[in-house]
Design a protein around this motif. Structure first.
Motif, PDB file in Angstrom:
ATOM      1  N   GLU A 100      44.050  27.745  59.302  1.00  0.00           N
ATOM      2  CA  GLU A 100      44.994  27.594  60.419  1.00  0.00           C
ATOM      3  C   GLU A 100      46.431  27.522  59.908  1.00  0.00           C
ATOM      4  O   GLU A 100      47.324  28.171  60.466  1.00  0.00           O
ATOM      5  CB  GLU A 100      44.658  26.342  61.236  1.00  0.00           C
ATOM      6  CG  GLU A 100      43.416  26.485  62.092  1.00  0.00           C
ATOM      7  CD  GLU A 100      43.614  27.482  63.222  1.00  0.00           C
ATOM      8  OE1 GLU A 100      44.447  27.224  64.108  1.00  0.00           O
ATOM      9  OE2 GLU A 100      42.928  28.520  63.194  1.00  0.00           O
ATOM     10  N   ALA A 101      46.668  26.743  58.868  1.00  0.00           N
ATOM     11  CA  ALA A 101      48.024  26.617  58.320  1.00  0.00           C
ATOM     12  C   ALA A 101      48.520  27.956  57.784  1.00  0.00           C
ATOM     13  O   ALA A 101      49.674  28.335  58.018  1.00  0.00           O
ATOM     14  CB  ALA A 101      48.058  25.553  57.222  1.00  0.00           C
ATOM     15  N   ARG A 102      47.647  28.676  57.091  1.00  0.00           N
ATOM     16  CA  ARG A 102      48.035  29.996  56.574  1.00  0.00           C
ATOM     17  C   ARG A 102      48.397  30.953  57.702  1.00  0.00           C
ATOM     18  O   ARG A 102      49.228  31.840  57.532  1.00  0.00           O
ATOM     19  CB  ARG A 102      46.908  30.588  55.736  1.00  0.00           C
ATOM     20  CG  ARG A 102      46.772  29.957  54.375  1.00  0.00           C
ATOM     21  CD  ARG A 102      45.597  30.548  53.626  1.00  0.00           C
ATOM     22  NE  ARG A 102      45.514  30.055  52.266  1.00  0.00           N
ATOM     23  CZ  ARG A 102      44.399  30.084  51.545  1.00  0.00           C
ATOM     24  NH1 ARG A 102      43.275  30.576  52.055  1.00  0.00           N
ATOM     25  NH2 ARG A 102      44.407  29.624  50.319  1.00  0.00           N
ATOM     26  N   ALA A 103      47.753  30.779  58.869  1.00  0.00           N
ATOM     27  CA  ALA A 103      48.017  31.634  60.031  1.00  0.00           C
ATOM     28  C   ALA A 103      49.204  31.122  60.853  1.00  0.00           C
ATOM     29  O   ALA A 103      49.544  31.715  61.884  1.00  0.00           O
ATOM     30  CB  ALA A 103      46.765  31.709  60.905  1.00  0.00           C
ATOM     31  N   GLY A 104      49.824  30.015  60.392  1.00  0.00           N
ATOM     32  CA  GLY A 104      50.979  29.479  61.101  1.00  0.00           C
ATOM     33  C   GLY A 104      50.612  28.699  62.351  1.00  0.00           C
ATOM     34  O   GLY A 104      51.405  28.593  63.284  1.00  0.00           O
ATOM     35  N   ARG A 105      49.399  28.151  62.361  1.00  0.00           N
ATOM     36  CA  ARG A 105      48.934  27.386  63.516  1.00  0.00           C
ATOM     37  C   ARG A 105      48.539  25.982  63.079  1.00  0.00           C
ATOM     38  O   ARG A 105      48.345  25.714  61.914  1.00  0.00           O
ATOM     39  CB  ARG A 105      47.715  28.071  64.139  1.00  0.00           C
ATOM     40  CG  ARG A 105      48.005  29.431  64.733  1.00  0.00           C
ATOM     41  CD  ARG A 105      46.805  29.980  65.478  1.00  0.00           C
ATOM     42  NE  ARG A 105      45.617  30.084  64.648  1.00  0.00           N
ATOM     43  CZ  ARG A 105      45.179  31.201  64.059  1.00  0.00           C
ATOM     44  NH1 ARG A 105      45.863  32.313  64.200  1.00  0.00           N
ATOM     45  NH2 ARG A 105      44.083  31.201  63.347  1.00  0.00           N
ATOM     46  N   GLY A 106      48.423  25.122  64.071  1.00  0.00           N
ATOM     47  CA  GLY A 106      47.965  23.761  63.819  1.00  0.00           C
ATOM     48  C   GLY A 106      49.100  22.851  63.400  1.00  0.00           C
ATOM     49  O   GLY A 106      50.244  23.275  63.240  1.00  0.00           O
ATOM     50  N   PRO A 107      48.763  21.566  63.231  1.00  0.00           N
ATOM     51  CA  PRO A 107      49.797  20.592  62.871  1.00  0.00           C
ATOM     52  C   PRO A 107      50.330  20.836  61.462  1.00  0.00           C
ATOM     53  O   PRO A 107      49.595  21.230  60.561  1.00  0.00           O
ATOM     54  CB  PRO A 107      49.074  19.246  62.957  1.00  0.00           C
ATOM     55  CG  PRO A 107      47.627  19.562  62.877  1.00  0.00           C
ATOM     56  CD  PRO A 107      47.451  20.959  63.386  1.00  0.00           C
ATOM     57  N   THR A 108      51.606  20.601  61.306  1.00  0.00           N
ATOM     58  CA  THR A 108      52.252  20.733  60.003  1.00  0.00           C
ATOM     59  C   THR A 108      52.331  19.360  59.340  1.00  0.00           C
ATOM     60  O   THR A 108      52.061  18.337  59.972  1.00  0.00           O
ATOM     61  CB  THR A 108      53.673  21.286  60.170  1.00  0.00           C
ATOM     62  OG1 THR A 108      54.449  20.323  60.891  1.00  0.00           O
ATOM     63  CG2 THR A 108      53.676  22.631  60.883  1.00  0.00           C
TER      64      THR A 108
END
Length: 129
Positions: A100-108
């Motif tokens: 998700e983070a790699r795709a630019g989604r979800g909490p940072t």
């Protein structure tokens, strides 16, 4: 009396520099205030520089700069380092969070840090500037 700790968000370039900034804000130059999300949450409970009664405010200046530096790219970098070390029962979850983070989604990481501060230190304990 409420104590105010000031984070200079313009100097935050990633998670390591955030740990330095919060450590210095609370405990002075070279100060420690956790170097993991769990340790950070524990430190907010008092006894590591903050008052035991929770009478403090964290003033996060130039938080927009920090939000960019602690965005999805830095979140993915943290999860990549974490994945090989997590308990096998947690690998699938961390793998999904990484995707998700790699795709630019979800909490940072920024979202997580803000959440920890507001959860552990209480409402009104964080001022984003």
């Amino acid at each position: 009396m409420t104590v105010t700790y000031v984070i200079d968000g313009s100097g935050v370039t990633g998670l390591d520099s955030f740990w330095d900034a919060i450590g210095e804000a609370v405990n002075g130059p070279g100060g420690y205030f956790g170097r993991s999300l769990d340790a950070f949450a524990d430190c907010l409970g008092g006894g590591f520089g903050t008052p035991e009664d929770g009478a403090f405010v964290i003033q996060w200046r130039d938080h927009a700069h920090s939000a960019r530096a602690l965005g999805h790219e830095e979140t993915a970098r943290r999860l990549e380092r974490l994945l090989p070390r997590v308990h096998p029962s947690n690998r699938a979850r961390v793998g999904r969070e990484l995707a998700e983070a790699r795709a630019g989604r979800g909490p940072t990481l920024f979202d997580q840090l803000v959440g920890i501060i507001t959860d552990r230190a209480g409402p009104g304990s964080l001022r984003l500037m």
